[in-house]
Design an enzyme around this catalytic site. Structure first.
Site, PDB file in Angstrom:
ATOM      1  N   MET A 287       0.828  -1.216   0.000  1.00  0.00           N
ATOM      2  CA  MET A 287       0.000   0.000   0.000  1.00  0.00           C
ATOM      3  C   MET A 287       0.859   1.262   0.000  1.00  0.00           C
ATOM      4  SD  MET A 287      -3.220  -0.615  -0.205  1.00  0.00           S
ATOM      5  CE  MET A 287      -4.066   0.826   0.434  1.00  0.00           C
ATOM      6  N   GLY A 288       1.835   1.300   0.907  1.00  0.00           N
ATOM      7  CA  GLY A 288       2.672   2.489   1.044  1.00  0.00           C
ATOM      8  C   GLY A 288       3.492   2.763  -0.206  1.00  0.00           C
TER       9      GLY A 288
ATOM     10  N   ALA B 179      -1.879  -1.823  10.906  1.00  0.00           N
ATOM     11  CA  ALA B 179      -2.709  -1.119  11.891  1.00  0.00           C
ATOM     12  C   ALA B 179      -2.448  -1.667  13.295  1.00  0.00           C
ATOM     13  CB  ALA B 179      -4.183  -1.266  11.514  1.00  0.00           C
TER      14      ALA B 179
ATOM     15  N   SER C  24      -9.400   3.512   0.508  1.00  0.00           N
ATOM     16  CA  SER C  24      -9.989   2.299  -0.047  1.00  0.00           C
ATOM     17  C   SER C  24      -9.586   2.115  -1.503  1.00  0.00           C
ATOM     18  CB  SER C  24     -11.513   2.361   0.036  1.00  0.00           C
ATOM     19  OG  SER C  24     -12.059   1.223  -0.598  1.00  0.00           O
ATOM     20  N   GLY C  25      -9.499   0.864  -1.905  1.00  0.00           N
ATOM     21  CA  GLY C  25      -9.202   0.572  -3.298  1.00  0.00           C
ATOM     22  C   GLY C  25      -8.080  -0.437  -3.436  1.00  0.00           C
TER      23      GLY C  25
ATOM     24  N   LYS D 248     -14.791   4.862   6.713  1.00  0.00           N
ATOM     25  CA  LYS D 248     -14.110   3.782   5.996  1.00  0.00           C
ATOM     26  C   LYS D 248     -14.572   2.422   6.540  1.00  0.00           C
ATOM     27  CE  LYS D 248     -11.067   1.475   3.493  1.00  0.00           C
ATOM     28  NZ  LYS D 248     -10.447   0.412   4.146  1.00  0.00           N
TER      29      LYS D 248
ATOM     30  N   HIS E 193     -17.934   1.743   5.140  1.00  0.00           N
ATOM     31  CA  HIS E 193     -17.719   1.366   3.728  1.00  0.00           C
ATOM     32  C   HIS E 193     -17.419  -0.128   3.626  1.00  0.00           C
ATOM     33  CE1 HIS E 193     -14.858   0.238   0.585  1.00  0.00           C
ATOM     34  NE2 HIS E 193     -15.479   1.085  -0.207  1.00  0.00           N
ATOM     35  N   ASN E 194     -16.501  -0.596   4.459  1.00  0.00           N
ATOM     36  CA  ASN E 194     -16.140  -2.013   4.402  1.00  0.00           C
ATOM     37  C   ASN E 194     -17.302  -2.905   4.812  1.00  0.00           C
ATOM     38  OD1 ASN E 194     -13.647  -0.832   3.914  1.00  0.00           O
ATOM     39  ND2 ASN E 194     -12.528  -2.419   4.986  1.00  0.00           N
TER      40      ASN E 194
ATOM     41  N   GLU F 143     -19.536  -3.193   1.977  1.00  0.00           N
ATOM     42  CA  GLU F 143     -18.869  -4.085   1.003  1.00  0.00           C
ATOM     43  C   GLU F 143     -19.160  -5.557   1.351  1.00  0.00           C
ATOM     44  OE1 GLU F 143     -14.648  -3.035   0.546  1.00  0.00           O
ATOM     45  OE2 GLU F 143     -14.183  -5.151   0.767  1.00  0.00           O
TER      46      GLU F 143
ATOM     47  N   ARG G  90     -41.152  -7.083  29.456  1.00  0.00           N
ATOM     48  CA  ARG G  90     -40.100  -6.405  30.229  1.00  0.00           C
ATOM     49  C   ARG G  90     -40.686  -5.792  31.501  1.00  0.00           C
ATOM     50  NH1 ARG G  90     -37.886  -1.999  27.990  1.00  0.00           N
ATOM     51  NH2 ARG G  90     -35.882  -2.315  29.017  1.00  0.00           N
TER      52      ARG G  90
HETATM   53  P1  NBP Z   1       1.095  -4.282   6.104  1.00  0.00           P
HETATM   54  O1  NBP Z   1      -0.177  -4.067   6.816  1.00  0.00           O
HETATM   55  O2  NBP Z   1       1.475  -5.666   5.708  1.00  0.00           O
HETATM   56  O3  NBP Z   1       2.289  -3.672   7.004  1.00  0.00           O
HETATM   57  C1  NBP Z   1       3.639  -3.774   6.606  1.00  0.00           C
HETATM   58  C2  NBP Z   1       4.362  -2.491   6.879  1.00  0.00           C
HETATM   59  O4  NBP Z   1       4.308  -2.160   8.283  1.00  0.00           O
HETATM   60  C3  NBP Z   1       5.831  -2.596   6.515  1.00  0.00           C
HETATM   61  O5  NBP Z   1       6.248  -1.383   5.976  1.00  0.00           O
HETATM   62  C4  NBP Z   1       6.455  -2.855   7.880  1.00  0.00           C
HETATM   63  O6  NBP Z   1       7.815  -2.510   7.950  1.00  0.00           O
HETATM   64  C5  NBP Z   1       5.650  -1.932   8.738  1.00  0.00           C
HETATM   65  N1  NBP Z   1       5.794  -2.156  10.174  1.00  0.00           N
HETATM   66  C6  NBP Z   1       5.412  -3.193  10.953  1.00  0.00           C
HETATM   67 BR1  NBP Z   1       4.611  -4.702  10.336  1.00  0.00          BR
HETATM   68  N2  NBP Z   1       5.702  -3.023  12.239  1.00  0.00           N
HETATM   69  C7  NBP Z   1       6.303  -1.833  12.314  1.00  0.00           C
HETATM   70  C8  NBP Z   1       6.848  -1.096  13.391  1.00  0.00           C
HETATM   71  N3  NBP Z   1       6.782  -1.538  14.634  1.00  0.00           N
HETATM   72  N4  NBP Z   1       7.417   0.099  13.107  1.00  0.00           N
HETATM   73  C9  NBP Z   1       7.472   0.568  11.849  1.00  0.00           C
HETATM   74  N5  NBP Z   1       6.966  -0.089  10.781  1.00  0.00           N
HETATM   75  C10 NBP Z   1       6.394  -1.286  11.020  1.00  0.00           C
HETATM   76  O7  NBP Z   1       1.180  -3.346   4.802  1.00  0.00           O
HETATM   77  P2  NBP Z   1       0.079  -3.031   3.675  1.00  0.00           P
HETATM   78  O8  NBP Z   1      -0.642  -4.253   3.250  1.00  0.00           O
HETATM   79  O9  NBP Z   1       0.771  -2.215   2.669  1.00  0.00           O
HETATM   80  O10 NBP Z   1      -0.998  -2.128   4.437  1.00  0.00           O
HETATM   81  C11 NBP Z   1      -0.645  -0.891   5.035  1.00  0.00           C
HETATM   82  C12 NBP Z   1      -1.858  -0.325   5.735  1.00  0.00           C
HETATM   83  O11 NBP Z   1      -2.865  -0.062   4.758  1.00  0.00           O
HETATM   84  C13 NBP Z   1      -2.494  -1.269   6.751  1.00  0.00           C
HETATM   85  O12 NBP Z   1      -2.977  -0.531   7.840  1.00  0.00           O
HETATM   86  C14 NBP Z   1      -3.638  -1.880   5.988  1.00  0.00           C
HETATM   87  O13 NBP Z   1      -4.670  -2.327   6.828  1.00  0.00           O
HETATM   88  C15 NBP Z   1      -4.078  -0.716   5.127  1.00  0.00           C
HETATM   89  N6  NBP Z   1      -4.798  -1.066   3.917  1.00  0.00           N
HETATM   90  C16 NBP Z   1      -4.437  -2.128   3.181  1.00  0.00           C
HETATM   91  C17 NBP Z   1      -5.129  -2.445   2.017  1.00  0.00           C
HETATM   92  C18 NBP Z   1      -4.702  -3.590   1.175  1.00  0.00           C
HETATM   93  O14 NBP Z   1      -5.397  -3.866   0.198  1.00  0.00           O
HETATM   94  N7  NBP Z   1      -3.597  -4.234   1.476  1.00  0.00           N
HETATM   95  C19 NBP Z   1      -6.206  -1.661   1.614  1.00  0.00           C
HETATM   96  C20 NBP Z   1      -6.549  -0.572   2.367  1.00  0.00           C
HETATM   97  C21 NBP Z   1      -5.835  -0.276   3.520  1.00  0.00           C
HETATM   98  P3  NBP Z   1       8.930  -3.641   7.602  1.00  0.00           P
HETATM   99  O15 NBP Z   1       9.079  -3.615   6.124  1.00  0.00           O
HETATM  100  O16 NBP Z   1      10.138  -3.121   8.303  1.00  0.00           O
HETATM  101  O17 NBP Z   1       8.443  -4.945   8.154  1.00  0.00           O
END
Ligand code: NBP
Length: 479
Positions: free
Chosen positions: A13-14, A76, A128-129, A182, A185-186, A189, A445
């Site tokens: 995501m990031g 999260a 979302s997406g 959000k 929304h979920n 969904e 009641r």
């Molecule tokens: P993840 O939810 O799998 O998280 C992985 C990231 O969190 C990595 O960058 C990891 O760093 C970092 N991290 C962790 Br785990 N512990 C940490 C800590 N203590 N300090 C700093 N960084 C830490 O990643 P994602 O699937 O890209 O989702 C990111 C967010 O977006 C989540 O909250 C997710 O719920 C939300 N989201 C996801 C989707 C989807 O479709 N996947 C959709 C919408 C929202 P590292 O590389 O060092 O382990």
């Protein structure tokens, strides 16, 4: 300081969000990840992108122009708190920390309060997406202060999906409002997906059509009032053939649905708010039921109806199912917007339901034509107490209700579970009823707990002296 925006957390995501930001005119994006490798990989894979790779929080903060703006995209819960703690150390009053993860909204309320005390702004933003949306344009639901929206608004507008010429982002409300919306929304969904799954099951078992044939039905439905991303992908999934076995893919996928918890949050929150989101609840429970193989095995010998389920006129049945689906969908969305209305009242947010429906028209999983009708309904009457009662939806329910009943009857007689269809119909009949048996519940009641009742014919609160001579007395209101 060269970057105007930063991203912390470079998993799927990031990194996609950072690429999306970097692709927009004028943006330079500082990037940081706990483990260095992800940052290196992203820089190596996209040498053309306007990235500033950083490897410590100090370096990250130093690379950002003021007011510094950083979007956190990490797992999260605890990881989000860990990153906030680090950012607070290196940021200054007036800077903005955005949590773009899937936070539970009470956490966002707590974090916003704590971060605000340092003078730094904290914005919880639902995004979302999925991966694709993060890269090409998500639907974004930011909360937080009005002050942060001034800086953040233009940046988020530049990366959001666009629907009908409008960016799919709006300042939803203060503190946790964005993550609350959000969450709902979920939940919606979940309901939408379950309703589509029930429609598929009924058509398959009633008409004997193959998944590929049913894909054509959904593709056809996608040209009408049901047009939506979820109907579109349903056709794609049903068309897919498994390479290994040559069977329809849907027949080789294990029938146990997973969940990451946002449906459950929506239902838990609705329970505490006293909002009947029965469609979302049944969809969430249906996933739970599917995921207990040991219980399903224990129940396998339970008898079902004696007769085989066949429908005489397949086309007519399919049209009935389409109408049942549309009617149930109206109820699910109406219930979801009811939860947003109740949440806004409980947490003192000013949420414009019309604006919420407009930002869901693009980028997110529930994007659909239908949301234009919801936007119209709230434009007509912003304080609409029941979305389903807006003329367009009320007409559709009136047109569809007979078919909806036929489908629920057929499903019941055939022994095909249709919890979302039938609970939505029960809600429809409940909400439209002139009198409900709630009167008897109040009587019960009062009998066992002296909980009192009100009367239809005069003001006041009453109690019948059940254990005495059963005369009625005026009582204090104890609910
Ligand atoms: P993840 O939810 O799998 O998280 C992985 C990231 O969190 C990595 O960058 C990891 O760093 C970092 N991290 C962790 Br785990 N512990 C940490 C800590 N203590 N300090 C700093 N960084 C830490 O990643 P994602 O699937 O890209 O989702 C990111 C967010 O977006 C989540 O909250 C997710 O719920 C939300 N989201 C996801 C989707 C989807 O479709 N996947 C959709 C919408 C929202 P590292 O590389 O060092 O382990």
């Amino acid at each position: 300081a060269v970057a105007n925006i930063g991203v912390v957390g470079l998993a799927v995501m990031g990194s996609n969000l950072a690429r999306n930001l970097a692709s927009r005119e004028g943006n330079k994006v500082a990037i940081l990840n706990r483990s260095r490798s992800k940052t290196d990989e992203l820089l190596a894979a996209h040498p053309e992108a306007e990235f500033v790779g950083t490897f410590s929080y100090e370096e990250f903060a130093a690379s950002l122009a003021k007011p510094r703006t950083a979007i956190i995209m990490v797992k999260a819960g605890g990881p989000t708190d860990a990153v906030i703690d680090e950012l607070v150390k290196v940021f200054e009053p007036g800077d903005i920390i955005v949590d773009g993860g899937n936070a539970y909204f009470p956490d966002t309320i707590r974090r916003e309060k704590a971060v605000r005390e340092t003078g730094i702004n904290f914005v919880g933003a639902g995004i979302s997406g999925g991966e694709e949306g993060a890269l090409t344009g998500p639907s974004i639901m930011p909360g937080g202060s009005d002050e942060s929206w001034i800086t953040l608004g233009p940046i988020l507008k530049s990366i959001a999906a666009v629907a009908e010429g409008e960016p799919c982002v709006t300042h939803v409300g203060h503190d946790g409002a964005g993550h609350f919306v959000k969450m709902v929304h979920n939940g919606i969904e979940y309901a939408d997906m379950q309703l589509i799954a029930e429609a598929y099951d009924l058509i398959r078992r009633g008409t004997g059509k193959t998944p590929a044939e049913i894909a054509e039905v959904f593709a056809e439905w996608n040209k009408g009032e049901l047009e939506s991303y979820l109907i579109e992908i349903t056709a794609e999934v049903l068309r897919q053939v498994d390479a290994e076995t040559g069977k329809p893919l849907v027949d080789v996928i294990l029938d146990q649905a997973g969940a990451k918890g946002t449906g459950a949050w929506t239902v838990q929150t609705a329970l505490s708010l006293g909002v009947p989101v029965s469609g979302i609840a049944e969809a969430t429970f249906a996933r739970s039921l599917s995921s207990h193989p040991e219980q399903r095995a224990a129940a396998r010998s339970f008898p079902g109806p004696d007769e085989e389920f066949t429908v005489a006129d397949a086309d007519a049945f399919i049209e009935d199912v389409r109408q049942a689906l549309f009617a149930s969908k109206i109820i699910a969305y109406s219930q979801g917007f009811d939860e947003i209305r109740a949440g806004a009242a409980e947490y003192n947010w000013t949420i414009d339901n019309g604006a919420v429906s407009r930002i869901w028209r693009g980028g997110c999983i529930i994007r659909a034509q239908f949301l234009n009708r919801i936007a119209d309904a709230y434009a007509e009457q912003p304080e609409l107490p029941l979305l389903a009662s807006a003329p367009y939806f009320a007409d559709a329910l009136a047109r569809g209700q007979a078919a909806w009943r036929r489908v629920v009857i057929a499903a019941t007689q055939a022994g095909i579970p249709s919890p979302a269809f039938s609970s939505s119909l029960a809600y429809y009949d409940g909400i439209r009823a002139e009198r409900l048996p709630a009167a008897l519940v109040q009587g019960q009641r009062d009998f066992f707990g002296a909980h009192t009742y009100k009367r239809i014919d005069k003001e006041g609160t009453f109690h019948t002296q059940w254990s005495g001579d059963r005369t009625e007395i005026e009582a204090e209101d104890t609910h």
